[in-house]
Design a protein around this motif. Structure first.
Motif, PDB file in Angstrom:
ATOM      1  N   ARG A  10      40.024  36.394  51.462  1.00 48.52           N
ATOM      2  CA  ARG A  10      40.926  36.405  50.315  1.00 48.52           C
ATOM      3  C   ARG A  10      40.259  37.095  49.126  1.00 48.52           C
ATOM      4  O   ARG A  10      40.870  37.935  48.457  1.00 48.52           O
ATOM      5  N   GLN A  11      38.991  36.771  48.879  1.00 49.73           N
ATOM      6  CA  GLN A  11      38.275  37.378  47.758  1.00 49.73           C
ATOM      7  C   GLN A  11      38.116  38.886  47.969  1.00 49.73           C
ATOM      8  O   GLN A  11      38.319  39.679  47.036  1.00 49.73           O
ATOM      9  N   LEU A  12      37.794  39.287  49.197  1.00 49.69           N
ATOM     10  CA  LEU A  12      37.635  40.714  49.482  1.00 49.69           C
ATOM     11  C   LEU A  12      38.956  41.447  49.302  1.00 49.69           C
ATOM     12  O   LEU A  12      38.999  42.523  48.693  1.00 49.69           O
ATOM     13  N   ASN A  13      40.047  40.876  49.788  1.00 51.80           N
ATOM     14  CA  ASN A  13      41.356  41.519  49.638  1.00 51.80           C
ATOM     15  C   ASN A  13      41.727  41.684  48.172  1.00 51.80           C
ATOM     16  O   ASN A  13      42.304  42.691  47.760  1.00 51.80           O
ATOM     17  N   ALA A  14      41.416  40.669  47.361  1.00 47.42           N
ATOM     18  CA  ALA A  14      41.731  40.742  45.935  1.00 47.42           C
ATOM     19  C   ALA A  14      40.940  41.863  45.264  1.00 47.42           C
ATOM     20  O   ALA A  14      41.470  42.616  44.435  1.00 47.42           O
ATOM     21  N   LEU A  15      39.661  41.997  45.619  1.00 53.76           N
ATOM     22  CA  LEU A  15      38.835  43.055  45.032  1.00 53.76           C
ATOM     23  C   LEU A  15      39.294  44.438  45.494  1.00 53.76           C
ATOM     24  O   LEU A  15      39.307  45.398  44.718  1.00 53.76           O
ATOM     25  N   VAL A  16      39.686  44.551  46.761  1.00 54.40           N
ATOM     26  CA  VAL A  16      40.193  45.826  47.274  1.00 54.40           C
ATOM     27  C   VAL A  16      41.506  46.181  46.573  1.00 54.40           C
ATOM     28  O   VAL A  16      41.746  47.335  46.210  1.00 54.40           O
ATOM     29  N   ALA A  17      42.377  45.172  46.370  1.00 56.65           N
ATOM     30  CA  ALA A  17      43.638  45.414  45.676  1.00 56.65           C
ATOM     31  C   ALA A  17      43.391  45.888  44.243  1.00 56.65           C
ATOM     32  O   ALA A  17      44.075  46.793  43.744  1.00 56.65           O
ATOM     33  N   ALA A  18      42.400  45.285  43.598  1.00 63.42           N
ATOM     34  CA  ALA A  18      42.078  45.695  42.227  1.00 63.42           C
ATOM     35  C   ALA A  18      41.599  47.145  42.196  1.00 63.42           C
ATOM     36  O   ALA A  18      41.977  47.924  41.310  1.00 63.42           O
ATOM     37  N   ARG A  19      40.779  47.519  43.185  1.00 61.32           N
ATOM     38  CA  ARG A  19      40.309  48.913  43.228  1.00 61.32           C
ATOM     39  C   ARG A  19      41.461  49.860  43.544  1.00 61.32           C
ATOM     40  O   ARG A  19      41.519  50.981  43.016  1.00 61.32           O
ATOM     41  N   HIS A  20      42.389  49.417  44.398  1.00 59.50           N
ATOM     42  CA  HIS A  20      43.570  50.231  44.708  1.00 59.50           C
ATOM     43  C   HIS A  20      44.352  50.538  43.436  1.00 59.50           C
ATOM     44  O   HIS A  20      44.787  51.667  43.209  1.00 59.50           O
ATOM     45  N   HIS A  21      44.537  49.534  42.580  1.00 56.95           N
ATOM     46  CA  HIS A  21      45.310  49.740  41.353  1.00 56.95           C
ATOM     47  C   HIS A  21      44.560  50.636  40.365  1.00 56.95           C
ATOM     48  O   HIS A  21      45.176  51.376  39.601  1.00 56.95           O
ATOM     49  N   ARG A  22      43.214  50.594  40.397  1.00 52.47           N
ATOM     50  CA  ARG A  22      42.428  51.439  39.499  1.00 52.47           C
ATOM     51  C   ARG A  22      42.408  52.896  39.941  1.00 52.47           C
ATOM     52  O   ARG A  22      42.460  53.809  39.126  1.00 52.47           O
ATOM     53  N   THR A  23      42.307  53.111  41.267  1.00 53.82           N
ATOM     54  CA  THR A  23      42.053  54.460  41.782  1.00 53.82           C
ATOM     55  C   THR A  23      43.242  55.088  42.500  1.00 53.82           C
ATOM     56  O   THR A  23      43.286  56.312  42.670  1.00 53.82           O
ATOM     57  N   GLY A  24      44.196  54.264  42.947  1.00 51.93           N
ATOM     58  CA  GLY A  24      45.312  54.780  43.721  1.00 51.93           C
ATOM     59  C   GLY A  24      44.994  54.987  45.188  1.00 51.93           C
ATOM     60  O   GLY A  24      45.861  55.404  45.967  1.00 51.93           O
ATOM     61  N   GLN A  25      43.748  54.704  45.596  1.00 53.24           N
ATOM     62  CA  GLN A  25      43.383  54.827  47.007  1.00 53.24           C
ATOM     63  C   GLN A  25      44.107  53.769  47.837  1.00 53.24           C
ATOM     64  O   GLN A  25      44.222  52.625  47.410  1.00 53.24           O
ATOM     65  N   PRO A  26      44.582  54.112  49.048  1.00 50.58           N
ATOM     66  CA  PRO A  26      45.207  53.102  49.905  1.00 50.58           C
ATOM     67  C   PRO A  26      44.222  51.990  50.267  1.00 50.58           C
ATOM     68  O   PRO A  26      43.015  52.224  50.375  1.00 50.58           O
ATOM     69  N   HIS A  27      44.767  50.773  50.466  1.00 52.65           N
ATOM     70  CA  HIS A  27      43.915  49.645  50.829  1.00 52.65           C
ATOM     71  C   HIS A  27      43.086  49.955  52.075  1.00 52.65           C
ATOM     72  O   HIS A  27      41.890  49.638  52.139  1.00 52.65           O
ATOM     73  N   GLY A  28      43.748  50.550  53.084  1.00 47.62           N
ATOM     74  CA  GLY A  28      43.062  50.815  54.344  1.00 47.62           C
ATOM     75  C   GLY A  28      41.859  51.729  54.174  1.00 47.62           C
ATOM     76  O   GLY A  28      40.821  51.536  54.818  1.00 47.62           O
ATOM     77  N   LYS A  29      41.972  52.744  53.283  1.00 50.51           N
ATOM     78  CA  LYS A  29      40.854  53.666  53.092  1.00 50.51           C
ATOM     79  C   LYS A  29      39.689  52.986  52.384  1.00 50.51           C
ATOM     80  O   LYS A  29      38.524  53.268  52.653  1.00 50.51           O
ATOM     81  N   ILE A  30      40.015  52.055  51.471  1.00 47.15           N
ATOM     82  CA  ILE A  30      38.948  51.320  50.787  1.00 47.15           C
ATOM     83  C   ILE A  30      38.215  50.423  51.785  1.00 47.15           C
ATOM     84  O   ILE A  30      36.974  50.365  51.796  1.00 47.15           O
ATOM     85  N   HIS A  31      38.976  49.724  52.645  1.00 52.73           N
ATOM     86  CA  HIS A  31      38.339  48.894  53.670  1.00 52.73           C
ATOM     87  C   HIS A  31      37.482  49.749  54.603  1.00 52.73           C
ATOM     88  O   HIS A  31      36.380  49.345  54.997  1.00 52.73           O
ATOM     89  N   ALA A  32      37.991  50.932  54.969  1.00 50.73           N
ATOM     90  CA  ALA A  32      37.234  51.812  55.861  1.00 50.73           C
ATOM     91  C   ALA A  32      35.935  52.280  55.216  1.00 50.73           C
ATOM     92  O   ALA A  32      34.888  52.366  55.868  1.00 50.73           O
ATOM     93  N   GLU A  33      35.982  52.564  53.908  1.00 54.30           N
ATOM     94  CA  GLU A  33      34.780  52.990  53.195  1.00 54.30           C
ATOM     95  C   GLU A  33      33.752  51.864  53.143  1.00 54.30           C
ATOM     96  O   GLU A  33      32.543  52.093  53.303  1.00 54.30           O
ATOM     97  N   LEU A  34      34.222  50.634  52.951  1.00 57.46           N
ATOM     98  CA  LEU A  34      33.300  49.494  52.941  1.00 57.46           C
ATOM     99  C   LEU A  34      32.661  49.306  54.310  1.00 57.46           C
ATOM    100  O   LEU A  34      31.469  48.974  54.408  1.00 57.46           O
TER     101      LEU A  34
END
Length: 577
Positions: free
Chosen positions: A526-550
């Motif tokens: 849950r915490q990881l998803n929230a942080l990924v969502a926050a980065r998505h809103h900042r950068t516009g990157q899709p959630h899946g690409k952020i998870h893949a980068e991590l």
């Protein structure tokens, strides 16, 4: 009477990726061209347009289509006839040549493998375009691969199509180009690629929600020992296989509970703008498929269509189901690749097949979008192999030759060993009797992220996820899943606070119970998803690409099956990005 040349002006409008690939094809004018496009993207339309172009300008005089199954032969012939290309789906090797009023024929890989010399003669008689549908099948056996290569080497043009351009073995795929990478391994190279993430962005395919169900399973070994395990919990591969097999037992409680949930989801989709939405249950074998059909009739009061083999009767049953409003279809691998039933929107993955190739093909049956906002929902056991594949829906793979085989669980060997009579390890007898299994919603996987906390089947918490609106964009799916998870956790906190506020029965309050490993993983996801969502809103990157980068930075599997330590490392990493 010779077949008429198709009229290009009557062709349906092409999608953007089809137009781009067509321009690239006509620009290159090479003998071989490989097009990779996600299931549902329109590979058939693209290929038929190329066939029409080459027939119209005289480059070729004939067309041969090679398909994986008998059913797909009829599907190809029907699609070609609609655009003025006449293909003989009834051609047999004994016929030697098609009638003059056909532009060509549709055959199977098995048909070519049995008599490649027949098809070589046909190919040499007239300038021929060969369309190799789902070309990875040409590597299924040496006879098929050699037969295809021998039969169609004389072709003027060869067009290779696939939605899953990878195999789990080292059999090279005929006419596909391979390039050596920096690691020294050969990888397949495509001339045009249109992946699932591209198609999802363009609204060509549906967003897919994976609803993973765990639960307690119990079984008895041949030695009389009773064992128990919980799906989704860390355990040995042998135990995973046995717990998985126990859950899929039609005599247990897991399957009826999951089928009720899947049928409830189907009802939501039908009431939300998809009135003809259909469901597909994919079974491992014929006996189990019949048992699942009886279960779904008990759950819904309506008989399910059953497809057990690749024969003429099966093709007719598929066609009848596709044109009807019947709720459920049960199949054994038959409806796995290329079969076009656009109204399929709910799936139950109740098979032991676990290769990335088969999983991708099966999920491809649900992704074809007919209008904006349609979603698909696939129910599956909470098994690490499947959770990883569900989390990697958008990953594009190539066929790699010479790569060392890793024991990653992404093949069927484990399940095949589990179904043999011998003992596959020194610890666990493989023959067993399933005793019981219960189901609960473990997590919902979407766009590489995991949502939700455990919810028993039939509870309001489960209904919150089953009741998600049926018409949503991909972004709306992510927002709603995040909202549902937040509400679920807030309700849990309220219940905990209410219990703490009640008068203590004893003079001293008991200390709060420590979280279990499962609870900690849920909290960290849950915490990881929230942080990924926050980065998505900042950068516009899709959630899946952020998870893949991590995953690239930290290593390890998708978050749905990551360990506590891996989740903690990703949380720390995303905070520094």
């Amino acid at each position: 009477m010779a077949a008429r040349t198709p009229v290009l002006e009557t062709f349906p409008a092409l999608r953007a990726w089809q137009r781009k690939a067509l321009v690239e094809y006509l620009r290159r004018r090479t003998e071989d061209f490989t097009a990779v496009a996600t299931p549902g993207a329109g590979k058939t339309t693209f290929a038929l347009r190329i066939a029409a172009e080459l027939l119209a300008d005289g480059t070729v005089e004939a067309v041969t289509v090679v398909a994986p199954t008998e059913h797909l032969k009829n599907q190809w012939a029907d699609a070609a006839a609609r655009v003025g290309i006449q293909l003989d789906a009834a051609f047999r090797n004994a016929d030697l040549h098609s009638a003059a009023d056909f532009h060509g024929a549709v055959v199977t890989y098995a048909q070519v493998g049995m008599a490649p010399q027949v098809h070589r003669r046909r190919t040499m008689t007239r300038r021929t375009l060969v369309i190799l549908d789902e070309i990875h099948h040409a590597g299924d056996s040496r006879s098929w691969g050699d037969g295809v290569k021998n039969a169609f080497e004389p072709a003027v043009r060869r067009l290779m199509l696939t939605g899953t351009p990878f195999r789990s073995d080292d059999n090279p795929i005929p006419f596909v180009s391979y390039e050596r990478g920096g690691d020294g391994l050969l990888r397949s190279r495509a001339d045009s690629v249109y992946g699932y993430s591209d198609a999802l962005r363009d609204g060509v395919v549906r967003p897919v929600l994976f609803l993973a169900y765990s639960g307690e399973t119990r079984w008895r070994t041949n030695a009389g020992e009773e064992l128990a395990a919980r799906l989704g919990e860390p355990m040995t591969q042998d135990l995973v296989a046995q717990a998985w097999r126990t859950a899929l037992d039609p005599a247990g409680d897991w399957m009826p509970q999951v089928l009720r949930a899947a049928d409830a989801r189907l009802t939501v989709l039908r009431n939300a703008g998809m009135p003809d939405a259909g469901g597909l249950i994919i079974a491992t074998d014929q006996q189990t498929a019949r048992s699942y059909a009886k279960l779904i009739e008990q759950v819904t009061g309506e008989k399910a269509a059953v497809v057990l083999s690749d024969d003429q009767g099966a093709s007719a049953r598929i066609a009848t189901f596709a044109a009807s409003e019947q709720r459920w279809l049960v199949a054994v691998r038959m409806v796995s690749e290329g079969v076009d039933i656009p109204r399929l929107a709910v799936g139950v993955y109740a098979t032991s097949a676990s290769t990335p190739l088969y999983f991708a093909q099966a999920i491809g049956r649900f992704v074809r979008a007919r209008r904006p906002g349609e979603t698909a929902s696939v129910f599956l056991p909470s098994v690490p192999h499947l959770l990883g594949l569900a989390s990697e829906m958008e990953t594009e793979r190539d066929h790699v030759l010479g790569k060392p085989k890793e024991a990653d669980g992404l093949d069927d060997d484990l399940l095949e060993r589990a179904q043999r009579d011998d003992q596959a390890s020194g610890e666990l007898e493989k023959r067993f009797a399933a005793l019981s299994a219960t189901a609960e919603l473990d997590q919902v996987i979407f766009d590489g992220a995991s949502f939700g906390t455990a919810a028993q089947a039939g509870t309001p918490e489960e209904e919150e996820y089953l009741g998600l609106p049926g018409l949503l964009t991909a972004d709306q799916v992510s927002l709603l899943l995040t909202k549902r998870q937040t509400e679920q956790l807030a309700a849990q906190r309220r219940r905990t606070a209410e219990r703490a506020a009640q008068p203590a029965a004893a003079p001293t309050a008991a200390p709060p119970a420590p979280m279990s490993a499962a609870q900690r993983r849920v909290a960290l996801r849950r915490q990881l998803n929230a942080l990924v969502a926050a980065r998505h809103h900042r950068t516009g990157q899709p959630h899946g690409k952020i998870h893949a980068e991590l995953r690239r930075l930290c290593g390890g599997p998708p978050s749905a099956q990551a360990t506590i330590e891996q989740l903690e490392e990703r949380i720390a990493t995303v905070q520094t990005l």
